[in-house]
Write a protein that holds these residues in place. Structure first.
Motif, short mmCIF file in Angstrom:
data_model
loop_
_atom_site.label_atom_id
_atom_site.label_comp_id
_atom_site.label_asym_id
_atom_site.label_seq_id
_atom_site.Cartn_x
_atom_site.Cartn_y
_atom_site.Cartn_z
N UNK A 269 0.83 -1.21 0.00
CA UNK A 269 0.00 0.00 0.00
C UNK A 269 0.86 1.25 0.00
N UNK A 270 1.97 1.22 0.78
CA UNK A 270 2.87 2.38 0.81
C UNK A 270 3.48 2.60 -0.56
N UNK A 271 3.93 1.52 -1.20
CA UNK A 271 4.56 1.67 -2.51
C UNK A 271 3.55 2.08 -3.57
N UNK A 272 2.32 1.63 -3.46
CA UNK A 272 1.29 2.06 -4.41
C UNK A 272 1.04 3.56 -4.32
N UNK A 273 1.18 4.08 -3.09
CA UNK A 273 0.91 5.50 -2.90
C UNK A 273 2.03 6.38 -3.46
N UNK B 209 3.81 1.94 -10.45
CA UNK B 209 3.92 0.55 -10.84
C UNK B 209 2.58 -0.16 -10.62
N UNK B 210 2.15 -1.05 -11.52
CA UNK B 210 0.89 -1.81 -11.32
C UNK B 210 0.92 -2.58 -10.00
N UNK C 5 3.88 -4.87 -7.73
CA UNK C 5 4.29 -4.48 -6.38
C UNK C 5 4.01 -5.60 -5.39
N UNK C 6 2.82 -6.22 -5.48
CA UNK C 6 2.47 -7.29 -4.56
C UNK C 6 3.39 -8.49 -4.72
N UNK C 7 3.74 -8.81 -5.97
CA UNK C 7 4.61 -9.97 -6.22
C UNK C 7 6.00 -9.74 -5.63
N UNK C 8 6.61 -8.60 -5.96
CA UNK C 8 7.95 -8.34 -5.47
C UNK C 8 7.98 -8.18 -3.94
N UNK C 9 6.99 -7.49 -3.40
CA UNK C 9 6.96 -7.30 -1.95
C UNK C 9 6.83 -8.64 -1.23
N UNK C 10 6.01 -9.54 -1.76
CA UNK C 10 5.84 -10.86 -1.14
C UNK C 10 7.14 -11.65 -1.17
N UNK C 11 7.80 -11.66 -2.31
CA UNK C 11 9.05 -12.42 -2.44
C UNK C 11 10.12 -11.87 -1.51
N UNK C 12 10.24 -10.54 -1.50
CA UNK C 12 11.29 -9.93 -0.66
C UNK C 12 10.98 -10.14 0.82
#
Length: 378
Positions: free
Chosen positions: A34-38, A42-43, A47-54
């Motif tokens: 949510x922070x990165x979306x704000x 980026x779609x 964001x959700x994919x990379x954030x989850x992996x990291x």
């Protein structure tokens, strides 16, 4: 982005542990996304994919490093001196290295799944790499502080409970130590009177006293003994009193076999029996009967052990010794309060048929039933 596995001093079952880790990872992933979306165009899927992996990689690396450093720190230490985390310095190293590795590896995994080629941490300029690392460290630092503070609170609570228990046990020991000379002085006073009246019976009473003290002092050095042992000690004491009172003292014990092995505080009934003889039966010319019994009854908060001492003496209001110090009764009340709290109580009443009845109610849930406590013979 967080050492979500790191929970100092919290040994949990695998299912509970896994559920909690998944919940923490999902919560942090959602918040960071949510922070990165704000702040990014980026779609949201990327964001959700990379954030989850990291997040998953950071969690795993930080946990592995913290466990590795903890093992090194505990090497050669006794089990009771081992720590459940590596300490603040090594934990900071675990957070820093684990987060950096998690960003790198998580980014590579995200690239594999998405088909994109996101810049690796080492490929970024110094300012951007530092900002990314600090941003990724924040959840880990917050969670580590939370778990450390929670562990300290739990440790402080445990130490407070331990201190309270030690204080209660110390007070109980003091009360039990006070009981022994009280009982002994009463018996010696009786022996002194008998020496002048009947030396032969005084000798017999002295022999009983020697045997009684040997068994009683042994019982008073333990935290508890079986109910059968408690009754056996009373039988020893009443043997002394019968030497003095003769046929004026009639006794009866009622102890169901199912309750004989229950563990109770030692010498709990002793002062009640002494009071029954001193204040109830001895002042009567004809003496009377003393009945000590035990049974299981239903109380307001569950099953209780009901111990009663009943005498057919002169009763509460008519006893010439009713103005005594009441040390014995107060001592029993204090011991009950120290050992059982409000779950146990002592009640005194005057039955319609006369005499006096003293009842103790002990919670069965707080009484152990050890098979090793075999009934001892009088």
């Amino acid at each position: 982005m967080t050492p979500s596995f790191f929970v100092p001093g919290s040994p949990l079952g695998w299912r509970h542990w896994l559920r909690r880790q998944l919940l923490i990872i999902a919560t942090i992933t959602t918040a960071m996304s949510l922070i990165q979306l704000a702040i990014s165009d980026t779609p949201w899927q990327g964001i959700l994919l990379y954030t989850s992996c990291i997040t998953i990689c950071c969690s795993g690396f930080v946990q592995l490093l913290s466990q590795f450093f903890t093992s090194l720190r505990n090497r050669g230490r006794a089990p009771d001196q081992q720590q459940s985390w590596p300490g603040p310095g090594l934990m900071a190293v675990s957070l820093l290295l684990g987060t950096a590795l998690g960003i790198e590896v998580g980014g590579l995994i995200g690239n594999q799944f998405s088909g994109f080629h996101s810049a690796r941490l080492l490929a970024l300029d110094r300012q951007t790499a530092l900002a990314t690392l600090i941003f990724s460290l924040l959840p880990g630092i917050a969670l580590t502080n939370y778990f450390v503070v929670r562990q300290r609170i739990e440790r402080a609570r445990t130490e407070a409970q331990t201190a309270q228990r030690v204080a209660a046990e110390t007070r109980l020991r003091l009360l039990e130590a006070q009981l022994e000379p009280h009982m002994l002085f009463n018996t010696l006073a009786n022996l002194r009177v008998l020496i002048g009246m009947d030396p032969g019976r005084a000798q017999e009473m002295l022999d009983h006293l020697n045997a009684f003290l040997r068994a009683t002092l042994t019982a008073s050095r333990v935290d508890g003994h079986s109910l059968a042992t408690e009754f056996a000690r009373l039988d020893d004491y009443l043997a002394l009193m019968k030497v003095r009172m003769g046929e004026r003292l009639q006794t009866r014990f009622e102890l169901p076999e199912a309750l004989a092995a229950l563990e109770v505080p030692p010498l709990l009934l002793q002062p009640l029996v002494e009071n029954a003889i001193k204040h109830g039966l001895e002042p009567q010319l004809d003496g009377g009967q003393l009945i000590v019994s035990a049974c299981e009854v239903m109380g307001a908060e569950g099953q209780v052990l009901l111990l009663s001492v009943r005498d057919s003496g002169c009763g509460l209001s008519e006893s010439p010794s009713s103005s005594g110090t009441r040390f014995g009764l107060q001592q029993v009340r204090d011991r009950l309060q120290t050992r059982f709290g409000s779950a146990a109580n002592l009640a005194i009443s005057g039955p319609p048929e006369g005499g006096c009845l003293v009842e103790l109610r002990l919670p069965l849930a707080q009484l152990s039933h050890p098979g090793a406590l075999a009934p001892q013979q009088p």
